[in-house]
Structures are given as structure tokens and as C-alpha cells.
Scaffold this active site. Structure first.
Site, short mmCIF file in Angstrom:
data_model
loop_
_atom_site.label_atom_id
_atom_site.label_comp_id
_atom_site.label_asym_id
_atom_site.label_seq_id
_atom_site.Cartn_x
_atom_site.Cartn_y
_atom_site.Cartn_z
N TRP A 164 0.79 -1.23 0.00
CA TRP A 164 0.00 0.00 0.00
C TRP A 164 0.83 1.28 0.00
O TRP A 164 0.30 2.36 -0.22
CB TRP A 164 -0.92 0.02 1.24
CG TRP A 164 -0.21 -0.32 2.52
CD1 TRP A 164 -0.24 -1.53 3.16
CD2 TRP A 164 0.65 0.52 3.30
NE1 TRP A 164 0.55 -1.49 4.29
CE2 TRP A 164 1.11 -0.24 4.40
CE3 TRP A 164 1.07 1.85 3.18
CZ2 TRP A 164 1.97 0.27 5.36
CZ3 TRP A 164 1.93 2.37 4.14
CH2 TRP A 164 2.37 1.58 5.22
N ASN A 165 2.14 1.18 0.27
CA ASN A 165 2.91 2.42 0.45
C ASN A 165 3.16 3.17 -0.86
O ASN A 165 3.34 4.39 -0.86
CB ASN A 165 4.22 2.16 1.19
CG ASN A 165 5.12 1.17 0.48
OD1 ASN A 165 4.66 0.30 -0.25
ND2 ASN A 165 6.41 1.28 0.71
N LYS A 188 -3.08 -8.61 -7.51
CA LYS A 188 -3.76 -8.50 -6.22
C LYS A 188 -3.23 -7.25 -5.53
O LYS A 188 -2.15 -7.27 -4.92
CB LYS A 188 -3.52 -9.72 -5.34
CG LYS A 188 -4.38 -9.71 -4.07
CD LYS A 188 -3.77 -10.44 -2.92
CE LYS A 188 -2.67 -9.69 -2.24
NZ LYS A 188 -3.10 -8.39 -1.61
N PRO A 189 -3.97 -6.15 -5.61
CA PRO A 189 -3.53 -4.94 -4.92
C PRO A 189 -3.82 -5.04 -3.44
O PRO A 189 -4.61 -5.89 -3.01
CB PRO A 189 -4.37 -3.84 -5.58
CG PRO A 189 -5.64 -4.53 -5.96
CD PRO A 189 -5.25 -5.94 -6.32
N GLY A 243 6.83 -6.47 -0.42
CA GLY A 243 6.22 -6.46 0.90
C GLY A 243 7.21 -6.91 1.96
O GLY A 243 8.43 -6.82 1.77
N SER A 244 6.71 -7.42 3.05
CA SER A 244 7.57 -7.78 4.17
C SER A 244 8.34 -9.07 3.92
O SER A 244 7.93 -9.92 3.11
CB SER A 244 6.71 -7.96 5.44
OG SER A 244 5.93 -9.13 5.36
N GLU A 265 10.79 -8.37 -3.62
CA GLU A 265 11.41 -7.18 -3.01
C GLU A 265 10.85 -7.09 -1.60
O GLU A 265 9.69 -6.71 -1.42
CB GLU A 265 11.11 -5.93 -3.84
CG GLU A 265 11.96 -4.74 -3.42
CD GLU A 265 11.19 -3.76 -2.56
OE1 GLU A 265 11.44 -3.75 -1.33
OE2 GLU A 265 10.37 -3.00 -3.09
N CYS A 299 10.28 1.32 1.79
CA CYS A 299 11.18 0.21 2.09
C CYS A 299 12.64 0.61 2.07
O CYS A 299 13.49 -0.11 2.61
CB CYS A 299 10.94 -0.93 1.11
SG CYS A 299 11.08 -0.44 -0.62
N GLU A 395 12.42 -2.87 11.04
CA GLU A 395 12.10 -1.72 10.21
C GLU A 395 10.89 -1.01 10.81
O GLU A 395 9.84 -1.60 11.00
CB GLU A 395 11.77 -2.22 8.80
CG GLU A 395 11.57 -1.14 7.77
CD GLU A 395 11.33 -1.72 6.38
OE1 GLU A 395 11.64 -1.04 5.40
OE2 GLU A 395 10.82 -2.88 6.28
N GLU A 472 14.25 -5.30 -10.17
CA GLU A 472 13.17 -4.68 -10.93
C GLU A 472 13.66 -3.35 -11.50
O GLU A 472 14.40 -2.62 -10.83
CB GLU A 472 11.95 -4.45 -10.04
CG GLU A 472 11.33 -5.75 -9.56
CD GLU A 472 10.08 -5.54 -8.74
OE1 GLU A 472 9.07 -6.21 -9.02
OE2 GLU A 472 10.12 -4.73 -7.80
#
Length: 492
Positions: A164-165, A188-189, A243-244, A265, A299, A395, A472
Site C-alpha cells: 500500500w505504500n 492483487k492490490p 512487501g515484508s 522485493e 522500504c 524496520e 526490478e
């Protein structure tokens, strides 16, 4: 009803707002009619709803992508280039709307929302040009009558899962490469910020992307089943995720069941090092950008700020002075410098990190508190943070700058590398010898020297250790979505 809901977003083109998922070119609801309520994190007021889709809808989306793959994969690179350039132009045309949409669902300031659209569209532009540069090669043979040729072909159906960031840019960084390579996709958002993804799908359709090439499945409660199917389905040939680290490991294990290609990532814990010969003004300005962009929810944010003891006091006071001038508020307010965090779980984590550090001797120079009953957190600077503070191991993902003092180069490199992740690292020094030494010794995938900004479409973005797999963007990013095939010609 949908048109009146869409008008509430205040866009010039309300038709960009979609309240349904996209499967095989059709905007559809969940089969059971279930909905996800999406809220503006600045106000906690409902923005709208999207479908709570599940396994059945995911299977349909994957099947649609598979059905469309033979036709899309055999379009010419020039055809895909032209379509992507049309999509890029549409993102520029709707720049204000897309920026506003990002701000409404994510909370970042409108300046940052528009900045994200610029960044996001740059991936579409970049990969449009990369589509026509997927060169193969000819490899000389030891035999006179043999020729070895290597070609590149699209891998197939791609599952795309994003955070979401960066509601838009994390999608285009993956989607642009997949489309340019000739792949079809299921996206999938995140449930917190689905509207940017749906708007991108709408613009892609307007640009000429055929039905079924892009499918969007929205889910929240059913995320475990949806994610599992997107990773384990034998039809899917590639999984890409941002994501995490714990979730990345989980998805990698699922994808391994069919030995899919993966790009992951994952989390970071970026060190930001200020040496004694640094330009302090430049270092402070970079720390502001690097640490507090998106209210610290990126991130590659500086998570651990190491400052040499001889410049520590000066750096700390200048940073605290700048941070004290920040104004938190609704991102649509022009006077706002920093928006809210995404939800209460985010503010709770920042509070936990501050309380832990303070209990171990850290001092709060500025900020340090959540605004009661909101998602807003005062931008915070901590000094004298001990090495055993929780923030050094986790983090934060929030507006918290933790300052740690060091004395020697070897000491700070050891501190910087004392983590299981390695996405980005930053340092400031005017010594060219030190610049080379430290850049090579930092155990990260990306190093920024005398700058607080890394992200660009043209660079290979990714980490080492437990920060992920693959890269990426950059000149080889499209290769993550292609297979190399050897063709050997004999009897010549």
C-alpha cells in the site's frame, strides 16, 4: 450509486474510479456480494468499497490470463511498445486525478501523490522502450556445421502482489515489465489502496491492452487463499511480490511447489551513515528526504542513522530543527508537509519502538507522540539510541529518525551490516577512497553516496540477504519476465 460514489473523490474524470474487480475485461463483484470498506487514513472516513473476492474469482482471473496469453505473447514488440506508450500518455493526461487518488487512499501529501504518478508512469515509459530491446544472441559453435541461437520468450501468466505504500508505482514496476515482455497478469492490490490499481487497469484498457491481459482481484479476508492460489497454480509461471520479508518467504515457499520464477522485493533496515568529513547541510537535507518521505513508510527509508561522534551534536540539532517545522495533516491541504500513517497498527509500531529506545536511554529531541484517535504521528528524532534498541533490529516504517553515535569506519560498517536484510544503504563522505571502501563493504543491494534518493525506473532495484530475490527496473529488469531458449541448428 457508483457514479455518485465516484464523484465524491473529486476527480476531473470520475470514470477512473472503479468499485469492482476486473476479470477477462469485465468489471465484476464478488460472487457472494461481499465488500471491503476502503478508508481515507487522514480522516478514517469511508472512501468506497471494492469486492471481497476469493478462490473462485482468483481461479477465473488466472484462467482469463491463460486464455489471452497465446494472442498477447505473439504481438510484436513494436505493438506492445506502442500500447504502453499510449498508457504512459494517458497517465500524464490524468496526472492530477491519479495523484489525488493516491493521496486519498494512501494519505501522502498531494505533492507526493503526484510525484508518485510521475515515478509510476516512468516505468511504463521505460518498459515500452525495453520491449523492443529484448535481444537474443548468437553463440559461436566448436562445430563448423552448427549454429547456436538464443532467443527470449515471455514466461507466461504472472501473479503480481503489491503493498500500500506506493499504490501505483509498485504495480507499474511489475506490470510494465510483464506487458512489455508479452506476459499476461493477475494483480492483487492491497486492500488499503485498491483504487489506484483499478484506475491503472482502466487506463491500460483505454490504451489498447486487450481484455484478459490484465486482471485485478481485490481481497482482504480471503488473502491467504488468494495468495496461495496465485503462487501454487500450475498455470501461473511467475510470481512477483513487494512487501515484508516474512510474507516473501511464505510466498517463495508456495511458488517453489511448481518451481516458478520469482521476484521478491522484501523488507529493509537501511543504514544512513554520516562520516566526520561529510557536508552536514547536505546530509541533513538528504536525511529529511530519505527518512521522512511518505511519513517514513518506504522500504528504502533510513532506519538507522549513524553519525560520527565529532559531528553528532551538530547533525542532531540541525535535523531536529528541520523536523520540528513539519506540519502533519490531510494530504490535500497545501500547507501539510507530512500525512498520516496508513492505519493504527502502524502508529502502534512507531510508539513501541520509541518507548523501547527511551527505556534504554534514548532521548526524544522532537515529536514522539501519536495524535490521539488518529493515524497521525508526530515526526520524531531520537538521540543517544543504544545498539540494543528494537529499532536497530526492526524496520519501523514510520516517521522516526533514530540517531546512533560511532567513532570509526570499521565500527560503523560492522553496525550497518548487523542485520539479516540488505536492501539499501546511504552514507555521506567527501573522501573518495572511503567512498569506494564503504560502498563495497555495505551488505546491501543498493548504495547511495552523498544522496538520499535512489529510486528510478532505469536502475536495478533490489536487495541481498533476506531483502529479496531478483531486480526490478533497469536494463535487465524485463529479463525477470522472460525465458531464454536455445535453438541449435545442425547440418549446415
Amino acid at each position: 450509486m457508483a457514479s455518485s460514489q465516484a464523484s465524491a473523490f473529486g476527480l476531473k474524470d470520475p470514470s477512473l474510479i472503479k468499485f469492482q474487480g476486473l476479470i477477462d475485461g469485465k468489471w465484476v463483484d464478488a460472487k457472494d456480494g461481499a465488500k471491503i470498506v476502503v478508508k481515507n487514513p487522514a480522516s478514517n472516513q469511508e472512501l468506497g468499497t471494492v469486492p471481497e473476492m476469493g478462490l473462485a474469482e482468483t481461479e477465473e482471473a488466472i484462467a482469463a490470463a491463460a486464455k489471452t496469453f497465446p494472442a498477447w505473447s505473439t504481438t510484436t514488440a513494436k505493438e506492445r511498445h506502442d500500447i504502453l506508450m499510449k498508457m504512459y500518455a494517458l497517465m500524464q493526461q490524468h496526472h492530477d486525478d491519479l495523484g489525488r487518488l493516491i493521496t486519498l487512499e494512501n494519505g501522502k501529501t498531494l505533492t507526493e501523490g503526484k510525484g508518485e504518478n510521475t515515478y509510476s508512469s516512468s516505468f511504463i515509459e521505460w518498459y515500452a522502450e525495453e520491449a523492443i530491446r529484448t535481444y537474443g544472441e548468437q553463440i559461436p559453435s566448436a562445430f563448423k556445421n552448427v549454429r547456436n541461437i538464443v532467443i527470449k520468450q515471455p514466461v507466461g501468466v504472472v501473479s503480481i502482489m503489491t503493498p500500500w505504500n506506493f499504490p501505483s508505482a509498485m504495480i507499474t514496476r511489475k506490470l510494465g515489465a510483464a506487458l512489455a515482455a508479452g506476459c499476461t497478469t493477475v494483480i492483487k492490490p492491497p486492500p488499503e489502496t485498491p483504487f489506484s490499481a483499478l484506475a491503472l487497469a482502466e487506463l491500460a484498457s483505454r490504451a489498447g491492452v486487450p481484455d484478459g491481459v490484465i486482471n485485478v482481484v481485490t481481497t482482504e479476508k480471503n488473502v491467504a487463499a488468494v495468495g496461495k492460489q496465485m503462487c501454487e497454480s500450475p498455470i501461473v509461471k511467475k510470481v512477483t511480490f513487494t512487501g515484508s520479508t516474512p510474507v516473501a518467504k511464505l510466498l517463495a515457499g508456495m511458488a517453489a511447489s511448481t518451481l516458478k520464477k520469482v521476484s521478491l522485493e522484501a523488507g529493509g533496515n537501511a543504514p544512513f551513515i554520516v562520516f566526520d568529513d561529510a557536508n552536514i547541510d547536505e546530509a541533513v537535507a538528504a536525511a529529511i528526504v530519505c527518512k521522512f518521505r511518505g511519513s517514513g513508510q518506504t522500504c528504502v527509508c533510513a532506519n538507522r542513522i549513524y553519525v560520527h561522534s565529532t559531528v553528532y551534536a551538530e547533525f542532531a540539532s540541525r535535523l531536529a530543527e528541520k523536523v520540528a517545522a513539519f506540519k502533519i495533516g490531510d494530504g490535500l491541504d497545501e500547507s501539510t508537509t507530512h500525512g498520516p500513517l496508513i492505519h493504527s497498527r502502524a502508529t502502534e509500531k512507531v510508539t513501541r519502538h520509541i518507548e523501547d529506545a527511551v527505556s534504554k536511554g534514548a532521548q526524544v529531541l522532537v515529536g514522539g507522540k501519536v495524535v490521539e484517535n488518529t493515524n497521525f504521528f508526530q515526526p520524531t528524532v531520537l538521540s543517544d539510541v543504544p545498539s540494543d534498541a528494537l529499532i536497530n533490529d526492526e524496520e519501523t516504517f514510520g516517521p522516526l529518525a533514530a540517531l546512533v553515535k560511532f567513532d570509526t569506519e570499521d565500527e560503523v560498517i560492522k553496525l550497518a551490516n548487523a542485520t539479516e536484510v540488505g536492501l539499501a544503504g546511504y552514507f555521506f563522505s567527501r573522501d573518495i577512497g572511503r567512498a569506494w571502501r564503504v560502498a563495497e563493504k555495505l551488505e546491501v543491494g543498493m548504495v547511495a553516496v552523498n544522496t538520499g534518493l535512489i529510486s528510478q525506473a532505469v536502475i536495478p532495484f533490489g536487495g541481498v540477504k533476506e531483502s529479496g530475490l531478483g531486480r526490478e527496473g533497469g536494463p535487465h529488469g524485463i529479463d525477470e519476465y522472460m525465458n531464454e531458449k536455445l535453438i541449435v541448428f545442425g547440418g549446415l
